[in-house]
Design an enzyme around this catalytic site. Sequence first.
Site, short mmCIF file in Angstrom:
data_model
loop_
_atom_site.label_atom_id
_atom_site.label_comp_id
_atom_site.label_asym_id
_atom_site.label_seq_id
_atom_site.Cartn_x
_atom_site.Cartn_y
_atom_site.Cartn_z
N THR A 197 0.84 -1.18 0.23
CA THR A 197 0.11 0.09 -0.18
C THR A 197 0.86 1.17 0.08
OG1 THR A 197 -1.60 1.25 1.59
CG2 THR A 197 -0.29 -0.28 2.45
N ASP A 198 0.30 2.30 -0.55
CA ASP A 198 0.89 3.63 -0.48
C ASP A 198 0.90 4.13 1.00
OD1 ASP A 198 -1.76 4.44 -0.26
OD2 ASP A 198 -1.60 5.78 -1.65
N GLU A 199 0.08 3.62 1.89
CA GLU A 199 -0.04 4.20 3.33
C GLU A 199 1.35 3.99 3.91
OE1 GLU A 199 -3.35 3.53 5.52
OE2 GLU A 199 -4.52 3.60 3.76
N TYR A 231 -2.10 -0.26 10.67
CA TYR A 231 -2.18 -0.99 9.57
C TYR A 231 -0.99 -0.75 8.80
CZ TYR A 231 -3.26 -1.57 4.56
OH TYR A 231 -3.43 -1.99 3.40
N LYS A 241 2.15 -3.14 7.38
CA LYS A 241 2.34 -3.29 6.05
C LYS A 241 3.65 -3.05 5.57
CE LYS A 241 -0.03 -4.68 3.00
NZ LYS A 241 -0.12 -5.82 2.47
#
Length: 345
Positions: free
Chosen positions: A126-128, A151, A155
């Site tokens: 993810t870009d998060e 989260y 990741k």
Amino acid sequence: MITGGAGFIGSHVVRLFVRKYPQYTIINLDALTYAGNLENLKDIESAPNYRFVKADILNQAGLEKIFDEYGITDIIHLAAESHVDRSIVSPLDFVYTNIIGTVNLLNTARHKWAEPAGHLFYHVSTDEVFGSLGEKGFFSETSPYAPNSPYSASKASSDHFVRAYHETYHLDTIVSNCSNNYGPNHFPEKLIPLFINNIIQRKPLPVYGDGKFTRDWLYVKDHARAIDLVFHNGKPGETYNIGGFNEWKNIDLVKLLCTLMDVKLGRAAGDSEQLITYVKDRPGHDRRYAIDATKISSELGWKPSVTFEQGLSETIDWYLNNTEWLNHVTSGSYQTYYESMYANR
Ligand code: NAD
Ligand code: DAU
């Protein structure tokens, strides 16, 4: 093997691979948590090149048996706990599945692939992991990691393990970091499907904080196409950012959704907007995400195929035509979860 193939993005990836590559046998490994649903794959479940295996990536011995039984050659790994709000309530679930589960899978691949060459471990991320942007700028492949939620921290950690297994054990790995997806089969806890469901039922639309948080939205089928390209043409050891070139402030997106749904539901203009309710902000809420997708576009020739308006309209139609799916996934513990989630907002 595709892990998490019964989930939102995974089901679109499984379908694309099963249909496009009859010469591959696609193993869909999924634990069928609250987010996994085999109804997502009804149309391809009896395809001759498709097998579903119910298994948990936390079970290392189980993974080894599956590798032996099916002779797994390559992995596209999507299985994860994926919802930021849930990670704030139960961070450990995210540590177990996203970090330990990924390391289990890496260990299994490392042990079973005696010669690592010719096998690929592709981790969908993810870009998060990059944290939050200010008003300007974009995340690129060289942006530093700065995760802000449990989260995204989980990741980020799994991305680092994948990188470490490439460097240390010479496993061929690729990581891609994608922006917010939307489309059919999205579990109605995430912004777009939750609000579609709430508009149908005339329930409040809980907009966090001032509603000016920005996300870069990508139609899920375009993400699946990107995963196909990265899997087949990406370079081992590399990372690829995937994004929709499509930034929206939450409140503007919600208003567009309300307008489209008023028309589709035959309601008076402005009707659904009255459901908008500003609620307490999400803790650690990232202000803005935006992806610079130049690398995947120039090296692999990928670009999104639908406009946001087209994708959103198709998505709403899908939910309106699949009320049975919506009823199934929102029965059981769904209501209790929402009551506890929003009790303090
Ligand atoms: P999802 O929550 O819809 O699906 C996750 C799937 O993983 C489910 O089918 C679930 O049953 C399965 N799963 C969970 N724990 C498991 C375990 N221990 N063992 C085996 N299977 C397990 O998630 P999604 O939105 O489809 O996201 C898929 C992947 O893509 C995730 O890794 C996520 O981090 C990443 N991602 C998602 C987005 C997005 O916008 N949704 C964007 C970028 C990246
Ligand atoms: O950027 C990629 C990520 O996008 C993925 O890695 C995650 O798996 C996926 O869930 C998604 O994370 P977000 O937190 O951005 O998505 P979500 O749909 O939960 O929220 C989108 C925005 O809408 C965010 O700014 C929070 C806000 N929001 C969300 C919900 C559920 C609300 O204002 N109200 C809500 O009820």
